[in-house]
Design a protein around this motif. Sequence first.
Motif, PDB file in Angstrom:
ATOM      1  N   PHE A   1       0.828  -1.202   0.000  1.00 26.20           N
ATOM      2  CA  PHE A   1       0.000   0.000   0.000  1.00 26.20           C
ATOM      3  C   PHE A   1       0.869   1.262   0.000  1.00 26.20           C
ATOM      4  O   PHE A   1       0.582   2.242  -0.670  1.00 26.20           O
ATOM      5  CB  PHE A   1      -0.944   0.022   1.211  1.00 26.20           C
ATOM      6  CG  PHE A   1      -1.951  -1.121   1.224  1.00 26.20           C
ATOM      7  CD1 PHE A   1      -2.224  -1.839   0.069  1.00 26.20           C
ATOM      8  CD2 PHE A   1      -2.626  -1.462   2.388  1.00 26.20           C
ATOM      9  CE1 PHE A   1      -3.146  -2.892   0.066  1.00 26.20           C
ATOM     10  CE2 PHE A   1      -3.556  -2.499   2.401  1.00 26.20           C
ATOM     11  CZ  PHE A   1      -3.812  -3.221   1.241  1.00 26.20           C
ATOM     12  N   ARG A   2       1.973   1.215   0.780  1.00 29.80           N
ATOM     13  CA  ARG A   2       2.859   2.374   0.869  1.00 29.80           C
ATOM     14  C   ARG A   2       3.504   2.672  -0.497  1.00 29.80           C
ATOM     15  O   ARG A   2       3.549   3.809  -0.948  1.00 29.80           O
ATOM     16  CB  ARG A   2       3.945   2.115   1.930  1.00 29.80           C
ATOM     17  CG  ARG A   2       4.689   3.349   2.377  1.00 29.80           C
ATOM     18  CD  ARG A   2       5.601   3.044   3.553  1.00 29.80           C
ATOM     19  NE  ARG A   2       4.880   2.730   4.785  1.00 29.80           N
ATOM     20  CZ  ARG A   2       4.245   3.633   5.540  1.00 29.80           C
ATOM     21  NH1 ARG A   2       4.262   4.910   5.204  1.00 29.80           N
ATOM     22  NH2 ARG A   2       3.609   3.270   6.641  1.00 29.80           N
ATOM     23  N   SER A   3       3.946   1.608  -1.141  1.00 25.60           N
ATOM     24  CA  SER A   3       4.588   1.772  -2.450  1.00 25.60           C
ATOM     25  C   SER A   3       3.575   2.322  -3.474  1.00 25.60           C
ATOM     26  O   SER A   3       3.888   3.221  -4.267  1.00 25.60           O
ATOM     27  CB  SER A   3       5.155   0.421  -2.900  1.00 25.60           C
ATOM     28  OG  SER A   3       5.238   0.371  -4.289  1.00 25.60           O
ATOM     29  N   ALA A   4       2.355   1.800  -3.427  1.00 24.01           N
ATOM     30  CA  ALA A   4       1.327   2.271  -4.363  1.00 24.01           C
ATOM     31  C   ALA A   4       1.007   3.742  -4.115  1.00 24.01           C
ATOM     32  O   ALA A   4       0.933   4.548  -5.057  1.00 24.01           O
ATOM     33  CB  ALA A   4       0.063   1.426  -4.221  1.00 24.01           C
TER      34      ALA A   4
ATOM     35  N   THR B   1       3.835   6.015  -5.344  1.00 21.19           N
ATOM     36  CA  THR B   1       3.872   6.109  -6.809  1.00 21.19           C
ATOM     37  C   THR B   1       2.746   7.017  -7.311  1.00 21.19           C
ATOM     38  O   THR B   1       2.962   7.905  -8.131  1.00 21.19           O
ATOM     39  CB  THR B   1       3.736   4.703  -7.447  1.00 21.19           C
ATOM     40  OG1 THR B   1       4.783   3.895  -6.926  1.00 21.19           O
ATOM     41  CG2 THR B   1       3.817   4.760  -8.951  1.00 21.19           C
ATOM     42  N   ARG B   2       1.544   6.781  -6.794  1.00 29.45           N
ATOM     43  CA  ARG B   2       0.410   7.582  -7.271  1.00 29.45           C
ATOM     44  C   ARG B   2       0.596   9.053  -6.914  1.00 29.45           C
ATOM     45  O   ARG B   2       0.436   9.937  -7.753  1.00 29.45           O
ATOM     46  CB  ARG B   2      -0.905   7.059  -6.682  1.00 29.45           C
ATOM     47  CG  ARG B   2      -2.111   7.763  -7.287  1.00 29.45           C
ATOM     48  CD  ARG B   2      -3.430   7.164  -6.809  1.00 29.45           C
ATOM     49  NE  ARG B   2      -4.535   7.703  -7.584  1.00 29.45           N
ATOM     50  CZ  ARG B   2      -5.121   8.857  -7.347  1.00 29.45           C
ATOM     51  NH1 ARG B   2      -4.712   9.608  -6.344  1.00 29.45           N
ATOM     52  NH2 ARG B   2      -6.107   9.278  -8.105  1.00 29.45           N
TER      53      ARG B   2
ATOM     54  N   TRP C   1       0.163  14.001 -13.756  1.00 25.70           N
ATOM     55  CA  TRP C   1      -0.120  13.514 -15.115  1.00 25.70           C
ATOM     56  C   TRP C   1      -1.603  13.278 -15.335  1.00 25.70           C
ATOM     57  O   TRP C   1      -2.094  13.382 -16.453  1.00 25.70           O
ATOM     58  CB  TRP C   1       0.611  12.194 -15.383  1.00 25.70           C
ATOM     59  CG  TRP C   1       2.083  12.333 -15.537  1.00 25.70           C
ATOM     60  CD1 TRP C   1       3.037  11.749 -14.766  1.00 25.70           C
ATOM     61  CD2 TRP C   1       2.780  13.102 -16.531  1.00 25.70           C
ATOM     62  NE1 TRP C   1       4.279  12.106 -15.227  1.00 25.70           N
ATOM     63  CE2 TRP C   1       4.152  12.939 -16.304  1.00 25.70           C
ATOM     64  CE3 TRP C   1       2.362  13.925 -17.593  1.00 25.70           C
ATOM     65  CZ2 TRP C   1       5.127  13.548 -17.082  1.00 25.70           C
ATOM     66  CZ3 TRP C   1       3.329  14.539 -18.365  1.00 25.70           C
ATOM     67  CH2 TRP C   1       4.693  14.349 -18.119  1.00 25.70           C
ATOM     68  N   PHE C   2      -2.301  12.882 -14.266  1.00 28.78           N
ATOM     69  CA  PHE C   2      -3.695  12.500 -14.516  1.00 28.78           C
ATOM     70  C   PHE C   2      -4.734  13.294 -13.738  1.00 28.78           C
ATOM     71  O   PHE C   2      -5.927  13.026 -13.861  1.00 28.78           O
ATOM     72  CB  PHE C   2      -3.907  10.986 -14.335  1.00 28.78           C
ATOM     73  CG  PHE C   2      -3.187  10.366 -13.156  1.00 28.78           C
ATOM     74  CD1 PHE C   2      -1.936   9.810 -13.319  1.00 28.78           C
ATOM     75  CD2 PHE C   2      -3.778  10.343 -11.909  1.00 28.78           C
ATOM     76  CE1 PHE C   2      -1.269   9.218 -12.242  1.00 28.78           C
ATOM     77  CE2 PHE C   2      -3.128   9.748 -10.836  1.00 28.78           C
ATOM     78  CZ  PHE C   2      -1.860   9.186 -11.005  1.00 28.78           C
ATOM     79  N   GLU C   3      -4.290  14.308 -12.991  1.00 26.33           N
ATOM     80  CA  GLU C   3      -5.253  15.148 -12.274  1.00 26.33           C
ATOM     81  C   GLU C   3      -5.798  16.166 -13.263  1.00 26.33           C
ATOM     82  O   GLU C   3      -5.035  16.739 -14.019  1.00 26.33           O
ATOM     83  CB  GLU C   3      -4.526  15.884 -11.155  1.00 26.33           C
ATOM     84  CG  GLU C   3      -5.325  16.033  -9.908  1.00 26.33           C
ATOM     85  CD  GLU C   3      -4.438  16.565  -8.783  1.00 26.33           C
ATOM     86  OE1 GLU C   3      -4.741  16.273  -7.636  1.00 26.33           O
ATOM     87  OE2 GLU C   3      -3.440  17.263  -9.080  1.00 26.33           O
ATOM     88  N   ARG C   4      -7.086  16.390 -13.242  1.00 25.35           N
ATOM     89  CA  ARG C   4      -7.643  17.414 -14.148  1.00 25.35           C
ATOM     90  C   ARG C   4      -7.585  18.767 -13.500  1.00 25.35           C
ATOM     91  O   ARG C   4      -7.751  18.899 -12.325  1.00 25.35           O
ATOM     92  CB  ARG C   4      -9.084  17.101 -14.489  1.00 25.35           C
ATOM     93  CG  ARG C   4      -9.212  16.203 -15.681  1.00 25.35           C
ATOM     94  CD  ARG C   4     -10.527  16.447 -16.397  1.00 25.35           C
ATOM     95  NE  ARG C   4     -10.468  17.660 -17.207  1.00 25.35           N
ATOM     96  CZ  ARG C   4     -10.184  17.676 -18.509  1.00 25.35           C
ATOM     97  NH1 ARG C   4      -9.951  16.584 -19.143  1.00 25.35           N
ATOM     98  NH2 ARG C   4     -10.151  18.802 -19.179  1.00 25.35           N
TER      99      ARG C   4
END
Length: 292
Positions: free
Chosen positions: A276-279, A282-283, A289-292
């Motif tokens: 979970f920490r790694s995810a 990364t996010r 890149w993917f936030e509007r």
Amino acid sequence: MNAQPRRICLVGVGLIAGSLGLALRRAGAVTEVVGLGRRSEPLARARELGAVDRYSLDPAEALAGSDLVVLGVPLGAIRGVMAQLRPWLTDDTVLTDVGSAKGCVVGDVKAALGHFPTRFVPGHPIAGTEHSGVEAAFATLFQGRRVILTPTADTSGDATATVQWMWECVGAEVITMSVEHHDRMLAITSHLPHLLAFGLVDMLSRAPDHEEILRYAAGGFRDFTRIASSDPVMWRDICLGNREAVLDALAGYRRDLEALAELVEAADADGLEAVFRSAKQTRDAHLHWFER
Ligand SMILES: NC(=O)c1ccc[n+]([C@@H]2O[C@H](COP(=O)([O-])OP(=O)(O)OC[C@H]3O[C@@H](n4cnc5c(N)ncnc54)[C@H](O)[C@@H]3O)[C@@H](O)[C@H]2O)c1
Ligand SMILES: O=C(O)C(=O)C[C@]1(C(=O)O)C=C[C@@H](O)C=C1
């Protein structure tokens, strides 16, 4: 030659092509945006909404004088549409598409024409929503978003420049890569998440008590499953059009999901926390890149 086309023909004026038409017209980028489709009613609506200047059901009429033709139809329609347009294409017509997978577009265009035209520049705007049709189109959809072009080794540099120019007119950043690379990347970032969202909601819908279960769904469920409201036919075509890469992505995910299940089964708190920490790291680090 025609780096700046005067007349653009949009074939299939739905969410993506409709948004492109709205944005091009708002930017005053071209003299005329012409819509081509199968039925008058949605095309008339596209004109009412300002996505096209005029429309036609006749390829000869719509393509006459069009420097650039954008295929906005679903992947499953590319082959038939190209066969239909074939008699009206000139050596100067630049073509592009907006399909979510690229290998199948190249294959279908070749199947329809017997070759892949040097003036066809496969393209994919990495922007969209779960809604379909011109009613859902909006002019700012591509603003600050990325568009991937996948020219082949034979693609004309002029044609690529023309298509790049079009996307930059509507505020997008253009990136070029190979068809294979595109299909591998997008299988992971887009096609796999759609499969997972559709799969989760489908699983739930088959539970006898799903009405009750859904009563307790909130933000987490909404965010994870928004894309399961997307068009089923469009996503069927995408998954089959990019079959190999989608299967690879699914296989990797299945392995990792299995490993997660083992961690839960073993009550491995450290193991779970590490995943979970790694995810999260990364996010959080790539949100721009993917936030509007
Ligand atoms: N929706 C997204 O988020 C998104 C994002 C990027 C790319 N794409 C790709 O863009 C393409 C279009 O998607 P969309 O969301 O705009 O779909 P859409 O359903 O909103 O629009 C498709 C349009 O094509 C028309 N059409 C279908 N078959 C046709 C045919 N044979 N001849 C002429 N017109 C035909 C439909 O009437 C409709 O107007 C797809 O290939 C999809 O993979 C979609
Ligand atoms: O935001 C959404 O609803 C989308 O599904 C857009 C999305 C994606 O991000 O996967 C979907 C398909 C594309 O080809 C490009 C973008």
